[in-house]
Write an enzyme that holds these catalytic residues in place. Sequence first.
Site, PDB file in Angstrom:
ATOM      1  N   HIS A  88       0.882  -1.418  -0.034  1.00 62.22           N
ATOM      2  CA  HIS A  88       0.206  -0.002   0.135  1.00 62.22           C
ATOM      3  C   HIS A  88       0.883   1.293   0.236  1.00 62.22           C
ATOM      4  CE1 HIS A  88      -2.170  -3.168   2.261  1.00 62.22           C
ATOM      5  NE2 HIS A  88      -3.354  -2.703   2.021  1.00 62.22           N
TER       6      HIS A  88
ATOM      7  N   ASP B 222       2.402   1.886   3.560  1.00 64.46           N
ATOM      8  CA  ASP B 222       3.215   0.855   3.995  1.00 64.46           C
ATOM      9  C   ASP B 222       4.527   1.189   4.006  1.00 64.46           C
ATOM     10  OD1 ASP B 222       0.957  -0.803   4.449  1.00 64.46           O
ATOM     11  OD2 ASP B 222       1.702  -2.072   2.542  1.00 64.46           O
TER      12      ASP B 222
ATOM     13  N   MET C 148       2.665  -5.595  -7.692  1.00 64.81           N
ATOM     14  CA  MET C 148       1.316  -4.890  -7.311  1.00 64.81           C
ATOM     15  C   MET C 148       1.594  -3.848  -6.582  1.00 64.81           C
ATOM     16  SD  MET C 148      -0.958  -5.101  -4.714  1.00 64.81           S
ATOM     17  CE  MET C 148      -1.646  -6.626  -3.775  1.00 64.81           C
TER      18      MET C 148
ATOM     19  N   GLU D 115     -10.745  -6.270  -5.059  1.00 66.06           N
ATOM     20  CA  GLU D 115     -10.994  -7.305  -3.922  1.00 66.06           C
ATOM     21  C   GLU D 115     -12.112  -7.287  -3.512  1.00 66.06           C
ATOM     22  OE1 GLU D 115      -7.350  -7.488  -1.766  1.00 66.06           O
ATOM     23  OE2 GLU D 115      -8.415  -8.788  -0.160  1.00 66.06           O
TER      24      GLU D 115
ATOM     25  N   LYS E  56     -14.778  -8.501  -0.087  1.00 65.62           N
ATOM     26  CA  LYS E  56     -14.865  -8.994   1.275  1.00 65.62           C
ATOM     27  C   LYS E  56     -16.554  -8.805   2.028  1.00 65.62           C
ATOM     28  CE  LYS E  56     -12.079  -8.560   5.633  1.00 65.62           C
ATOM     29  NZ  LYS E  56     -11.085  -8.030   6.128  1.00 65.62           N
TER      30      LYS E  56
ATOM     31  N   GLU F 110      -9.870 -13.235  -2.433  1.00 67.97           N
ATOM     32  CA  GLU F 110      -9.024 -13.769  -1.519  1.00 67.97           C
ATOM     33  C   GLU F 110      -9.475 -15.026  -0.566  1.00 67.97           C
ATOM     34  OE1 GLU F 110      -7.449 -11.070   1.204  1.00 67.97           O
ATOM     35  OE2 GLU F 110      -7.754 -12.170   3.062  1.00 67.97           O
TER      36      GLU F 110
ATOM     37  N   HIS G 249     -11.801 -14.409   2.333  1.00 65.82           N
ATOM     38  CA  HIS G 249     -12.900 -13.375   2.373  1.00 65.82           C
ATOM     39  C   HIS G 249     -14.350 -14.231   1.713  1.00 65.82           C
ATOM     40  CE1 HIS G 249     -10.387  -9.599   1.924  1.00 65.82           C
ATOM     41  NE2 HIS G 249     -10.042 -10.221   3.027  1.00 65.82           N
TER      42      HIS G 249
ATOM     43  N   ASP H 196      -5.207 -13.536  -3.704  1.00 67.27           N
ATOM     44  CA  ASP H 196      -4.686 -13.305  -2.449  1.00 67.27           C
ATOM     45  C   ASP H 196      -4.967 -14.689  -1.544  1.00 67.27           C
ATOM     46  OD1 ASP H 196      -3.863 -10.606  -2.619  1.00 67.27           O
ATOM     47  OD2 ASP H 196      -5.340  -9.848  -1.145  1.00 67.27           O
TER      48      ASP H 196
ATOM     49  N   ASP I 228     -11.729 -12.256  10.573  1.00 69.19           N
ATOM     50  CA  ASP I 228     -10.775 -12.275   9.400  1.00 69.19           C
ATOM     51  C   ASP I 228      -9.287 -12.892   9.721  1.00 69.19           C
ATOM     52  OD1 ASP I 228      -9.495 -11.867   7.071  1.00 69.19           O
ATOM     53  OD2 ASP I 228      -9.283  -9.749   7.309  1.00 69.19           O
TER      54      ASP I 228
ATOM     55  N   ASP J 157      -6.768 -14.514   8.296  1.00 71.12           N
ATOM     56  CA  ASP J 157      -5.447 -14.392   7.532  1.00 71.12           C
ATOM     57  C   ASP J 157      -4.522 -15.226   7.929  1.00 71.12           C
ATOM     58  OD1 ASP J 157      -6.483 -12.344   6.014  1.00 71.12           O
ATOM     59  OD2 ASP J 157      -5.730 -10.665   7.423  1.00 71.12           O
TER      60      ASP J 157
ATOM     61  N   ASP K  40      -1.701 -13.119   1.317  1.00 73.80           N
ATOM     62  CA  ASP K  40      -2.117 -11.976   1.845  1.00 73.80           C
ATOM     63  C   ASP K  40      -2.618 -12.552   3.379  1.00 73.80           C
ATOM     64  OD1 ASP K  40      -3.224  -9.724   3.133  1.00 73.80           O
ATOM     65  OD2 ASP K  40      -4.763  -9.232   1.642  1.00 73.80           O
TER      66      ASP K  40
HETATM   67  C1  GCO Z   1      -7.764  -7.461   4.431  1.00 79.07           C
HETATM   68  C2  GCO Z   1      -7.515  -7.318   2.886  1.00 79.07           C
HETATM   69  C3  GCO Z   1      -6.288  -6.420   2.824  1.00 79.07           C
HETATM   70  C4  GCO Z   1      -6.302  -6.248   1.280  1.00 79.07           C
HETATM   71  C5  GCO Z   1      -5.194  -5.027   1.227  1.00 79.07           C
HETATM   72  C6  GCO Z   1      -4.760  -4.936  -0.324  1.00 79.07           C
HETATM   73  O1  GCO Z   1      -8.947  -8.144   4.643  1.00 79.07           O
HETATM   74  O2  GCO Z   1      -7.415  -6.656   5.309  1.00 79.07           O
HETATM   75  O3  GCO Z   1      -7.570  -8.539   2.333  1.00 79.07           O
HETATM   76  O4  GCO Z   1      -5.461  -7.013   3.212  1.00 79.07           O
HETATM   77  O5  GCO Z   1      -5.844  -7.156   0.437  1.00 79.07           O
HETATM   78  O6  GCO Z   1      -5.483  -4.052   1.606  1.00 79.07           O
HETATM   79  O7  GCO Z   1      -5.649  -3.824  -0.662  1.00 79.07           O
HETATM   80 MN    MN Z   2      -6.586  -9.307   0.796  1.00 81.69          MN
HETATM   81 MN    MN Z   3      -8.171 -10.081   3.933  1.00 80.70          MN
END
Ligand code: GCO
Ligand code: MN
Ligand code: MN
Length: 387
Positions: free
Chosen positions: A56, A59, A90, A183, A185, A219, A222, A247, A257, A259, A289
Amino acid sequence: MPDPFTPRPEHQFSFGLWTVGNRGRDPFGDAVRPVLSPTDAVALLAEVGARGVNLHDNDLVPIDASPAQRDRIVQEFQGACQRHGLVVPMATVNLFYDPVFRDGAFTSNDAQVRAYAIQKTMRAMDLGAELGAKIFVLWGGREGTETDACRRPDEAVKRLREAVNYLCEYSLDRKYGFRFALEAKPNEPRGDIYMATTGAYLGFIATLDHPDLVGVNPEVAHEQMAGLNFVHAVAQAWEAGKLFHIDLNDQLPGRYDQDFRFGSANPKAAFWLVKFLEDVKYDGPRHFDAHAYRTEDHDGVRAFARGCMRTYLILKQRAEQWNADAEIQALLQEAGPGARLPPLTAYSRATRDTLLSHDFDRAALSSRGLAYERLDQLTMEVLLGVR
Ligand code: GCO
Ligand code: MN
Ligand code: MN
């Protein structure tokens, strides 16, 4: 013999700065790991064998950096990428952290916030282009609601369309050559997020001014948060020519979430996914991700990153084994289509009449077992390593 599960550049494994840099902060507790600077993250990713690093805007460059500070930071980062042989496939934009986005960015009711979100995204695109990225991800984390009293949801869709159309024009105007990957979610951080699924975005893309420039970034977690079958979403995106990025991570349905490390929660679902990506020869980045458990130090972060790639490569090998397994293939042949009568692909009066007058033997068609029990058990045995 060399380890067959060693990541190589052609595997196109990438991680976000925010993934290995995740400090384990959650709504109930503070950071547990020290800051990992972007240049240290690049070194860590090179050490574990990744090919790409994604980011990002913030970041890398703090939201309030001066232009001179920005340029210095970017130069330093580019130097680190070159030294360590990493690329930036990306880039994306953070439209969720700053309080200004508390009620959305592109869909906010405040025209100034919407304009600022577009300005911030154009600058993030400048940054991504400078670093060589060709894919630009848009994740609308704050584009949603806690109460639908705030706006009509179709108004949000219109605003989102306006924003994406504007950004496509900017990419064309500047000749950046970006492909945008949207993306989805279902929720978190908002109570509900607009465009809850990859399928919703596929419908939305067809309504844009430049649908060819826009695809999706599905993702794993998600779709699984919503209890959906991820590989089905990916397959539909692929079939539509819209799988621009992916992702990879893991997640149990019905939880927050999570991850998690790729393949760690549902290895069977991960297997079907890897098999699909490899079977269709998806040639984009395999982006993780995800982040390490909150219990980990930076060695644990290395173990997490290595684990994501290693599991992918193990599942890839298992998919090859599955495809080459004579018994599995024989069962697939048996379960496959019988005599195709009449052909349904081309409509004509002749095929219409043949079809309308054909007598189907429903009893025969439904009496034969399909042997999917055996097929699935064989799959499990391939996966569990006893075959
Ligand atoms: C999340 C998202 C993020 C995005 C990222 C890219 O659930 O936090 O997956 O990680 O992928 O912000 O835009
Ligand atoms: Mn993501
Ligand atoms: Mn995510």
